[in-house]
Design a protein around this motif. Structure first.
Motif, PDB file in Angstrom:
ATOM      1  N   LYS A 149      28.454  90.046  60.228  1.00 54.39           N
ATOM      2  CA  LYS A 149      28.274  88.834  59.428  1.00 54.39           C
ATOM      3  C   LYS A 149      28.572  87.640  60.331  1.00 54.39           C
ATOM      4  O   LYS A 149      29.674  87.518  60.859  1.00 54.39           O
ATOM      5  CB  LYS A 149      29.219  88.853  58.222  1.00 54.39           C
ATOM      6  N   VAL A 150      27.569  86.769  60.516  1.00 58.01           N
ATOM      7  CA  VAL A 150      27.706  85.616  61.395  1.00 58.01           C
ATOM      8  C   VAL A 150      28.658  84.622  60.735  1.00 58.01           C
ATOM      9  O   VAL A 150      28.394  84.162  59.620  1.00 58.01           O
ATOM     10  CB  VAL A 150      26.332  84.963  61.671  1.00 58.01           C
ATOM     11  N   PRO A 151      29.782  84.324  61.393  1.00 57.83           N
ATOM     12  CA  PRO A 151      30.770  83.418  60.794  1.00 57.83           C
ATOM     13  C   PRO A 151      30.174  82.052  60.440  1.00 57.83           C
ATOM     14  O   PRO A 151      29.390  81.493  61.196  1.00 57.83           O
ATOM     15  CB  PRO A 151      31.832  83.272  61.892  1.00 57.83           C
ATOM     16  N   GLY A 152      30.545  81.560  59.272  1.00 58.63           N
ATOM     17  CA  GLY A 152      30.124  80.234  58.834  1.00 58.63           C
ATOM     18  C   GLY A 152      28.704  80.162  58.304  1.00 58.63           C
ATOM     19  O   GLY A 152      28.215  79.073  58.037  1.00 58.63           O
ATOM     20  N   THR A 153      28.029  81.318  58.178  1.00 53.32           N
ATOM     21  CA  THR A 153      26.658  81.321  57.667  1.00 53.32           C
ATOM     22  C   THR A 153      26.498  82.475  56.682  1.00 53.32           C
ATOM     23  O   THR A 153      27.386  83.299  56.528  1.00 53.32           O
ATOM     24  CB  THR A 153      25.618  81.517  58.788  1.00 53.32           C
ATOM     25  N   ALA A 154      25.352  82.531  56.065  1.00 57.42           N
ATOM     26  CA  ALA A 154      25.024  83.662  55.187  1.00 57.42           C
ATOM     27  C   ALA A 154      24.230  84.730  55.951  1.00 57.42           C
ATOM     28  O   ALA A 154      23.819  85.724  55.373  1.00 57.42           O
ATOM     29  CB  ALA A 154      24.219  83.166  53.988  1.00 57.42           C
ATOM     30  N   ASN A 155      24.028  84.528  57.242  1.00 59.97           N
ATOM     31  CA  ASN A 155      23.244  85.456  58.055  1.00 59.97           C
ATOM     32  C   ASN A 155      24.060  86.684  58.426  1.00 59.97           C
ATOM     33  O   ASN A 155      25.276  86.596  58.631  1.00 59.97           O
ATOM     34  CB  ASN A 155      22.766  84.774  59.338  1.00 59.97           C
TER      35      ASN A 155
END
Length: 144
Positions: free
Chosen positions: A125-131
């Motif tokens: 899970k890419v920190p600070g995003t929903a990606n």
């Protein structure tokens, strides 16, 4: 001053000016700011977990099941792991966060008996995003 000296002086000034224009200009630069960048992934391949210890317990009449994930091998590069549990008809019955105790166990209501399937996979899970990057799944079957 004689004409000869005037022409010599004028020729000397002209030659000096032409030679300065013909040579490369000096460039000066100064940098006063620094910064650190955090690494960013543009592509990532997450493998399937190598192994898992998953068990199923069936009630006496076979209508209720309990599935427990006792252990699994974590995926290198993943920061989240999950299990998906499919009932015998192939319908997703449960998704659990394997980082939480509540996500490591599933107890059903009345469910069909037969062969269940599970998939355990890692995600980044890419920190600070929903990606997020979704890894390959380790699959297995459980029979009730």
């Amino acid at each position: 001053m004689s004409k000869n000296h005037t022409w010599r002086a004028l020729a000397g000034v002209t030659a000096g000016a032409v030679s300065m224009m013909a040579g490369p200009a000096a460039a000066l630069a100064a940098f006063s700011d620094t910064g650190n960048a955090t690494p960013q992934y543009s592509a990532m391949r997450l493998l399937a977990p190598a192994s898992a210890d998953v068990i199923m317990t069936c009630s006496a009449n076979g209508a209720k099941v309990a599935v427990d994930v006792n252990s699994f091998s974590e995926v290198s590069g993943a920061n989240y792991h999950e299990i998906d549990l499919y009932n015998p008809s192939g319908t997703l019955a449960f998704t659990g966060d394997l980082g939480k105790n509540a996500g490591k166990s599933y107890k059903s209501g009345n469910q069909p008996v037969g062969t269940w399937t599970y998939e355990i996979r890692g995600y980044y899970k890419v920190p600070g995003t929903a990606n997020m990057w979704r890894g390959s799944a380790l699959t297995g079957t459980l029979t009730c």
